[in-house]
Enzyme design. Structure first.
Site, PDB file in Angstrom:
ATOM      1  N   GLY A 150      65.038  57.221  67.166  1.00 35.64           N
ATOM      2  CA  GLY A 150      64.810  58.646  66.925  1.00 35.64           C
ATOM      3  C   GLY A 150      63.363  58.892  66.559  1.00 35.64           C
ATOM      4  O   GLY A 150      62.615  57.956  66.243  1.00 35.64           O
ATOM      5  N   GLY A 195      60.562  62.125  64.775  1.00 37.73           N
ATOM      6  CA  GLY A 195      60.334  63.436  64.189  1.00 37.73           C
ATOM      7  C   GLY A 195      58.867  63.788  64.327  1.00 37.73           C
ATOM      8  O   GLY A 195      58.119  63.153  65.080  1.00 37.73           O
ATOM      9  N   PHE A 235      56.473  63.387  62.224  1.00 38.59           N
ATOM     10  CA  PHE A 235      55.524  62.451  61.621  1.00 38.59           C
ATOM     11  C   PHE A 235      55.988  61.003  61.662  1.00 38.59           C
ATOM     12  O   PHE A 235      55.412  60.144  61.001  1.00 38.59           O
ATOM     13  CB  PHE A 235      55.250  62.850  60.160  1.00 38.59           C
ATOM     14  CG  PHE A 235      54.684  64.233  60.019  1.00 38.59           C
ATOM     15  CD1 PHE A 235      53.358  64.489  60.346  1.00 38.59           C
ATOM     16  CD2 PHE A 235      55.480  65.284  59.594  1.00 38.59           C
ATOM     17  CE1 PHE A 235      52.827  65.764  60.223  1.00 38.59           C
ATOM     18  CE2 PHE A 235      54.958  66.565  59.479  1.00 38.59           C
ATOM     19  CZ  PHE A 235      53.621  66.808  59.792  1.00 38.59           C
ATOM     20  N   VAL A 237      61.391  55.999  64.714  1.00 40.59           N
ATOM     21  CA  VAL A 237      62.248  54.948  64.169  1.00 40.59           C
ATOM     22  C   VAL A 237      62.711  54.034  65.298  1.00 40.59           C
ATOM     23  O   VAL A 237      63.196  54.508  66.338  1.00 40.59           O
ATOM     24  CB  VAL A 237      63.472  55.543  63.437  1.00 40.59           C
ATOM     25  CG1 VAL A 237      64.327  54.415  62.846  1.00 40.59           C
ATOM     26  CG2 VAL A 237      63.036  56.511  62.350  1.00 40.59           C
ATOM     27  N   LYS A 265      60.810  52.329  60.505  1.00 38.33           N
ATOM     28  CA  LYS A 265      60.320  53.701  60.614  1.00 38.33           C
ATOM     29  C   LYS A 265      58.800  53.693  60.551  1.00 38.33           C
ATOM     30  O   LYS A 265      58.210  53.424  59.506  1.00 38.33           O
ATOM     31  CB  LYS A 265      60.894  54.567  59.484  1.00 38.33           C
ATOM     32  CG  LYS A 265      60.434  56.019  59.524  1.00 38.33           C
ATOM     33  CD  LYS A 265      61.087  56.831  58.417  1.00 38.33           C
ATOM     34  CE  LYS A 265      60.676  58.290  58.478  1.00 38.33           C
ATOM     35  NZ  LYS A 265      61.341  59.092  57.416  1.00 38.33           N
ATOM     36  N   ASP A 305      65.744  68.237  53.003  1.00 43.29           N
ATOM     37  CA  ASP A 305      66.009  68.217  54.445  1.00 43.29           C
ATOM     38  C   ASP A 305      67.411  67.676  54.720  1.00 43.29           C
ATOM     39  O   ASP A 305      67.615  66.882  55.642  1.00 43.29           O
ATOM     40  CB  ASP A 305      64.949  67.386  55.165  1.00 43.29           C
ATOM     41  CG  ASP A 305      64.809  67.758  56.646  1.00 43.29           C
ATOM     42  OD1 ASP A 305      65.315  68.823  57.043  1.00 43.29           O
ATOM     43  OD2 ASP A 305      64.195  66.983  57.387  1.00 43.29           O
TER      44      ASP A 305
END
Length: 272
Positions: A18, A20, A22, A25, A43, A129
């Site tokens: 995955g 995002g 910033f 992973v 990550k 989040d």
């Protein structure tokens, strides 16, 4: 907690799990010795955030993803996390679109998600989040909260807070007034409960600024289905109250998602 610092060369990278804004992973193998290795999630922080490492290093709970080690070799900075092979809760729910979770699974996961927030509250931390994408599924159907890139240590309201997060899960005090409240995660948790019950995404297909208008000015929330049990429907409504001080405590949340009919008291023994 003392963290191990390891070398990037100790890792063998696999598929991307995955990404995002910033971070990215990856699935990886961490070679710990000549005869010992471990599957992990690595990550890579595109913009290293010491705060995420600091907060995660304090956490030790069954429903929180564990930080195992770090790689700090400029420009490479990785958080080495326990691998949860079931993937994200959102992916799991997407695969079941239109098909409800079994009742016992719904209550179990709603309880586990709440327990992660209960623990963070005791630690004085707001995740900021909380969403289905940030819950991952470990072995034995254990749900774990991950991604602490936006997390804050908080014991009171924070004014002039930044609004960066996912709009569909953001509480109105942050969207409208830039206030991060102690019950901020409770609002987001209510959205996760909605997802667990319906398997649907909140405000699907609605643009971000339209969500802000609906939540802040029209006081709209995701639609609760008519067949939702009233205690759960009422819990969602309470979590989504506009005034953050009126939202339920996490202790109250846990009493609702631990229904007595699913956890019957043991029968007394007449011979005892």
């Amino acid at each position: 907690m003392s963290l191990s610092k390891i070398k990037r060369s100790d890792l063998t990278f696999g598929e991307e799990l995955g990404r995002g804004g910033f971070s990215v992973v990856y699935k990886a193998i961490w070679k710990q010795s000549l005869f010992e290795s471990q599957e992990v999630a690595a990550k890579k922080l595109i913009k290293p955030q010491a705060n995420e490492m600091k907060i995660m290093s304090q956490l030790e709970h069954e429903n929180i993803v564990k930080l195992l080690a770090v790689v700090d070799e400029n420009p490479d900075f990785y958080l080495i996390l326990e691998l949860c092979p079931g993937g994200s809760l959102r992916t799991y729910l997407d695969e079941r679109r239109g098909k409800r979770l079994p009742e016992d699974q719904f209550y179990d996961w709603a309880k586990q998600a709440a327990r992660s927030i209960e623990y963070l509250k005791k630690m004085g931390i707001i995740h900021k989040d909380v969403k289905s994408e940030n819950y991952v599924i470990a072995d034995h159907n254990i749900l774990k909260l991950t991604d602490f890139g936006l997390a804050k240590e908080i014991d009171a309201t924070i004014e002039n807070a930044t609004g960066s997060a996912t709009y569909a899960y953001m509480a109105p005090e942050l969207l409208k007034d830039f206030i991060l409240s102690p019950s901020y995660d409770i609002f987001s948790y209510g959205v996760v409960v909605y997802e667990l019950w319906t398997t649907q995404k909140p405000f699907e297909g609605v643009e971000g600024y339209a969500i802000i208008w609906k939540v802040c000015h029209l006081n709209e929330r995701p639609p609760i289905p008519d067949d939702c049990p009233e205690p759960i429907a009422d819990l969602m409504r309470q979590c989504w109250l506009e005034k953050w001080k009126d939202r339920p405590s996490i202790d109250h949340v846990l009493t609702v998602v631990r229904p007595s009919q699913l956890n019957p008291a043991p029968q007394s023994c007449r011979a005892c």
